[in-house]
Design a protein around this motif. Structure first.
Motif, short mmCIF file in Angstrom:
data_model
loop_
_atom_site.label_atom_id
_atom_site.label_comp_id
_atom_site.label_asym_id
_atom_site.label_seq_id
_atom_site.Cartn_x
_atom_site.Cartn_y
_atom_site.Cartn_z
N ILE A 148 0.94 -1.18 0.09
CA ILE A 148 0.24 0.05 0.06
C ILE A 148 0.90 1.22 0.17
N ALA A 149 0.72 2.23 -0.96
CA ALA A 149 1.54 3.38 -1.04
C ALA A 149 0.76 4.40 -0.13
N ARG A 150 1.53 5.07 0.94
CA ARG A 150 0.95 6.17 1.57
C ARG A 150 1.55 7.50 0.83
N VAL A 151 0.46 8.24 0.56
CA VAL A 151 0.73 9.62 -0.07
C VAL A 151 0.04 10.74 1.06
N VAL A 152 0.95 11.26 1.44
CA VAL A 152 0.44 12.57 2.39
C VAL A 152 0.15 13.56 1.48
N GLY A 206 3.50 -0.81 -9.15
CA GLY A 206 2.84 -1.84 -8.85
C GLY A 206 2.25 -2.02 -7.29
N PHE A 207 2.08 -0.83 -6.70
CA PHE A 207 1.56 -0.79 -5.49
C PHE A 207 -0.08 -1.14 -5.73
N GLN A 208 -0.71 -1.78 -4.85
CA GLN A 208 -1.95 -2.44 -5.16
C GLN A 208 -3.15 -1.38 -4.35
N GLU A 209 -2.71 -0.50 -3.59
CA GLU A 209 -3.57 0.58 -3.01
C GLU A 209 -2.94 1.91 -2.73
N ILE A 210 -3.84 2.91 -2.88
CA ILE A 210 -2.96 4.35 -2.72
C ILE A 210 -3.86 4.81 -1.45
N GLN A 211 -3.24 5.14 -0.52
CA GLN A 211 -3.67 5.50 0.73
C GLN A 211 -3.23 6.87 0.99
N PHE A 212 -4.20 7.82 0.95
CA PHE A 212 -4.29 9.37 1.01
C PHE A 212 -4.15 9.51 2.44
N ASP A 213 -3.00 10.37 2.81
CA ASP A 213 -3.20 10.80 4.57
C ASP A 213 -3.23 12.22 4.31
#
Length: 402
Positions: A148-152, A206-213
């Motif tokens: 999961i990719a965390r994007v602030v 290839g990240f399966q999910e983008i998590q916006f913080d």
């Protein structure tokens, strides 16, 4: 979105097929006669287009969605350093199965150096923390770790200083909070596009999910929204009051990002303050739990016991992790139950101690406290969760599936 999709391109191809020729007619009646002709379909089904592999980016990596995501937070430094091996061993030896990895950190930096042909290259925001993101993801694929990719998003000191017009100004300076952090302006579509561009690159990796913080205005913004200088963009013409404008801007960003990410076959999640679920909406920061939830695949409330006051009649929440999480879960379940298509609930749990609360107000968090939070969620029908420890030092010996 969470399941593997079956290509629908043959349906799309059939629906788009047209005759090779059309019989010529006299000019005087061509408009009317052509308008009446049909070719076996009433229009293009947008759902077919959205699910078609013709419109999907394939990273070449394959990850199965776990039975339930049980993840940990991983900084860019950890992902690119020696600690990564230790964290992989933790997941390999337990029921943990996912990593939330910083791709854009709390300052606004990318945690890797974009390639020269990347649209992000010229922005000069890359740091060499993760030397080879693709190799890292290939390792996670081999180890069956869900990435999961965390994007602030709106906390972004780097962009605020590069382009002050996209931020909030106090006089002639970019405004900073008490921790010397700057925010960029959720009203500005240019800010949206900057973060969506980063999310798209993460999806391509290839990240399966983008998590916006940090999908919000700065804390306490309602106290300074009339004194800071900033643009409202298209929201300047809105008839909504200041609170609803903020809510609309934050919600619109989430919906916009999800739409833009559709071709990349990733889930979209958002981190949100736990107390946002207990209120109609958080007036200062623009978070409406229900409206955001309607536009994501996963909602991740940050419900660390240390971060609550006596919201649920619990005088010292950090001392009662099971009770605190239980009371929150009841509220969230009721809120999500009102939605037609609720997202997956995957809260952030506490795997750290909070001595700043003062003697007698906090516990030294360890195995019992972490397990108590997980059990509280499970007892209320919530099986997914993420563990937060800012330094990525996670408690050993925890039963992650009580």
């Amino acid at each position: 979105m969470r399941n593997l999709k079956i290509a629908s391109s043959f349906v799309l191809a059939a629906s788009l097929a047209l005759p090779m020729s059309v019989q010529a007619t006299e000019q005087k009646d061509s408009d009317s006669s052509f308008a009446e002709r049909t070719y076996g379909f009433n229009g293009i089904d947008e759902n077919v287009v959205a699910s078609s592999q013709l419109f999907r980016y394939d990273s070449g990596l394959v990850f199965e969605y776990p039975d339930a995501v049980r993840g940990i937070y991983v900084t860019g430094h950890s992902a690119g350093g020696s600690r990564f091996e230790r964290l992989l061993k933790l997941l390999d030896s337990t029921d943990l199965n996912a990593m939330v990895i910083d791709v854009k950190d709390d300052y606004g930096n990318l945690t890797y150096k974009p390639a020269e042909d990347s649209p992000l290259y010229k922005k000069d925001i890359g740091k060499p923390y993760i030397k080879d993101p693709r190799k890292m993801l290939e390792t996670l694929e081999k180890q069956k770790v869900y990435p999961i990719a965390r994007v602030v998003v709106f906390k972004d000191s780097v962009l605020a200083k590069q382009q002050p017009e996209l931020s909030f100004k106090d006089g002639d300076k970019v405004w900073e909070n008490g921790r010397k952090e700057a925010f960029v302006n959720p009203f500005m579509k240019e800010v949206w596009d900057h973060n969506v561009e980063i999310a798209i690159e993460a999806a391509k990796m290839g990240f399966q999910e983008i998590q916006f913080d940090y999908v919000r205005f700065p804390e306490g913004f309602e106290k300074r929204h009339e004194t800071l200088q900033y643009s409202m963009g298209t929201y300047a013409e809105s008839d909504l009051d200041p609170v609803q404008r903020r809510v609309q801007a934050v919600t619109d960003f989430v919906a916009y990002a999800k739409e833009k990410l559709k071709p990349y076959d990733v889930d979209v999640s958002v981190d949100i303050f736990g107390y946002s679920a207990t209120l109609p909406e958080a007036p200062g920061i623009g978070q409406n739990f229900s409206k955001i939830s309607e536009n994501v695949d996963v909602i991740s409330s940050m419900i660390y016991p240390s971060h609550w006051t006596s919201y649920f009649g619990i005088a010292k929440p950090d001392l009662e992790p099971y009770r605190l999480i239980t009371e929150y879960a009841k509220v969230e379940n009721a809120k999500l139950g009102e939605l037609e298509n609720p997202p997956v609930s995957r809260p952030w749990l506490q795997d750290f101690s909070a001595p700043w609360l003062g003697a007698g107000n906090y516990l030294r968090y360890g195995k019992n406290e972490v397990e108590a939070q997980i059990k509280a969620l499970k007892d209320n029908g919530i099986n997914e969760y993420l563990l937060w420890n800012a330094t990525n030092n996670y408690t050993e010996g925890v039963d992650y599936t009580p």
